[in-house]
Design a protein around this motif. Sequence first.
Motif, PDB file in Angstrom:
ATOM      1  N   GLY A   1      -1.398  23.871 -12.494  1.00 59.01           N
ATOM      2  CA  GLY A   1      -0.551  23.467 -11.385  1.00 59.01           C
ATOM      3  C   GLY A   1      -1.070  22.234 -10.664  1.00 59.01           C
ATOM      4  O   GLY A   1      -0.354  21.629  -9.873  1.00 59.01           O
TER       5      GLY A   1
ATOM      6  N   TRP B   1       0.986  18.931 -10.584  1.00 58.70           N
ATOM      7  CA  TRP B   1       2.204  19.073  -9.799  1.00 58.70           C
ATOM      8  C   TRP B   1       1.894  19.061  -8.307  1.00 58.70           C
ATOM      9  O   TRP B   1       2.609  18.422  -7.527  1.00 58.70           O
ATOM     10  CB  TRP B   1       2.927  20.361 -10.184  1.00 58.70           C
ATOM     11  CG  TRP B   1       3.362  20.361 -11.607  1.00 58.70           C
ATOM     12  CD1 TRP B   1       2.746  20.990 -12.653  1.00 58.70           C
ATOM     13  CD2 TRP B   1       4.474  19.676 -12.166  1.00 58.70           C
ATOM     14  NE1 TRP B   1       3.422  20.735 -13.814  1.00 58.70           N
ATOM     15  CE2 TRP B   1       4.489  19.938 -13.544  1.00 58.70           C
ATOM     16  CE3 TRP B   1       5.466  18.871 -11.628  1.00 58.70           C
ATOM     17  CZ2 TRP B   1       5.457  19.424 -14.393  1.00 58.70           C
ATOM     18  CZ3 TRP B   1       6.438  18.359 -12.475  1.00 58.70           C
ATOM     19  CH2 TRP B   1       6.423  18.635 -13.836  1.00 58.70           C
ATOM     20  N   THR B   2       0.847  19.757  -7.903  1.00 55.06           N
ATOM     21  CA  THR B   2       0.512  19.783  -6.477  1.00 55.06           C
ATOM     22  C   THR B   2      -0.052  18.439  -6.021  1.00 55.06           C
ATOM     23  O   THR B   2       0.189  18.023  -4.886  1.00 55.06           O
ATOM     24  CB  THR B   2      -0.458  20.934  -6.141  1.00 55.06           C
ATOM     25  OG1 THR B   2      -1.622  20.837  -6.957  1.00 55.06           O
ATOM     26  CG2 THR B   2       0.200  22.287  -6.362  1.00 55.06           C
TER      27      THR B   2
ATOM     28  N   LEU C   1       8.192  19.690  -6.398  1.00 55.75           N
ATOM     29  CA  LEU C   1       7.019  19.605  -7.275  1.00 55.75           C
ATOM     30  C   LEU C   1       6.121  20.830  -7.103  1.00 55.75           C
ATOM     31  O   LEU C   1       5.604  21.367  -8.085  1.00 55.75           O
ATOM     32  CB  LEU C   1       6.234  18.321  -6.985  1.00 55.75           C
ATOM     33  CG  LEU C   1       6.941  17.024  -7.386  1.00 55.75           C
ATOM     34  CD1 LEU C   1       6.221  15.822  -6.789  1.00 55.75           C
ATOM     35  CD2 LEU C   1       7.015  16.907  -8.896  1.00 55.75           C
ATOM     36  N   ARG C   2       5.948  21.273  -5.881  1.00 58.86           N
ATOM     37  CA  ARG C   2       5.148  22.481  -5.635  1.00 58.86           C
ATOM     38  C   ARG C   2       5.812  23.710  -6.266  1.00 58.86           C
ATOM     39  O   ARG C   2       5.141  24.588  -6.780  1.00 58.86           O
ATOM     40  CB  ARG C   2       4.946  22.689  -4.146  1.00 58.86           C
ATOM     41  CG  ARG C   2       3.904  21.771  -3.574  1.00 58.86           C
ATOM     42  CD  ARG C   2       3.375  22.251  -2.221  1.00 58.86           C
ATOM     43  NE  ARG C   2       2.287  21.399  -1.828  1.00 58.86           N
ATOM     44  CZ  ARG C   2       2.442  20.191  -1.269  1.00 58.86           C
ATOM     45  NH1 ARG C   2       3.643  19.729  -1.029  1.00 58.86           N
ATOM     46  NH2 ARG C   2       1.398  19.453  -0.957  1.00 58.86           N
TER      47      ARG C   2
ATOM     48  N   VAL D   1       7.623  23.734  -8.963  1.00 56.61           N
ATOM     49  CA  VAL D   1       7.376  23.680 -10.406  1.00 56.61           C
ATOM     50  C   VAL D   1       6.019  24.318 -10.722  1.00 56.61           C
ATOM     51  O   VAL D   1       5.912  25.136 -11.639  1.00 56.61           O
ATOM     52  CB  VAL D   1       7.419  22.229 -10.941  1.00 56.61           C
ATOM     53  CG1 VAL D   1       6.897  22.154 -12.360  1.00 56.61           C
ATOM     54  CG2 VAL D   1       8.829  21.673 -10.867  1.00 56.61           C
ATOM     55  N   ALA D   2       4.994  23.948  -9.965  1.00 59.22           N
ATOM     56  CA  ALA D   2       3.655  24.521 -10.191  1.00 59.22           C
ATOM     57  C   ALA D   2       3.691  26.032 -10.029  1.00 59.22           C
ATOM     58  O   ALA D   2       3.135  26.772 -10.851  1.00 59.22           O
ATOM     59  CB  ALA D   2       2.645  23.900  -9.232  1.00 59.22           C
TER      60      ALA D   2
ATOM     61  N   GLN E   1       5.855  27.675 -12.949  1.00 58.38           N
ATOM     62  CA  GLN E   1       5.153  27.657 -14.236  1.00 58.38           C
ATOM     63  C   GLN E   1       3.989  28.642 -14.237  1.00 58.38           C
ATOM     64  O   GLN E   1       3.734  29.300 -15.238  1.00 58.38           O
ATOM     65  CB  GLN E   1       4.667  26.244 -14.575  1.00 58.38           C
ATOM     66  CG  GLN E   1       5.783  25.365 -15.048  1.00 58.38           C
ATOM     67  CD  GLN E   1       5.296  24.026 -15.555  1.00 58.38           C
ATOM     68  OE1 GLN E   1       4.155  23.621 -15.350  1.00 58.38           O
ATOM     69  NE2 GLN E   1       6.173  23.307 -16.229  1.00 58.38           N
TER      70      GLN E   1
END
Length: 145
Positions: A45, A48-49, A114-115, A117-118, A121
Amino acid sequence: MSERMYTAAWQELFQQADAGARTSPASAGSGADGGGGGKDLQHSGRPWTRAAGAAEDLRLSVTTARSRLTGAHDGIAAAGAGLGSLGVLRTVLASWEARLGAVGSECGDLAPKLRLVAKDQGEQEIKVKTSFEGRDRPTGDEPGK
């Protein structure tokens, strides 16, 4: 939530990201066999973060720049009264305020995505690992290997 319009460049990036999300794990690696090179597919992650943090930093910088730009024009109307270029200056200022506002808004919208997505996933990785618990891992000596 309303649908946002993005520039062609952003649309292309979104399409590439969508295509990448549909890539099979076997094609995700860079091994000589075209597969994963014998390694497990892993998720992190952190990229993404970090990207979310960069988007927030950019939003803050752009917001600060916009505020400074607007403040720098305070009093110009009175000081430049009668100058023909004053109208052009106002037009340019309005244009930059709109551009900087759009960039700041887009960065502000992007960071939480974006956070997410992390997070998503990471949750998906846990689900996949859990689904394989209790199953024997292939050793490579099965028929056809």
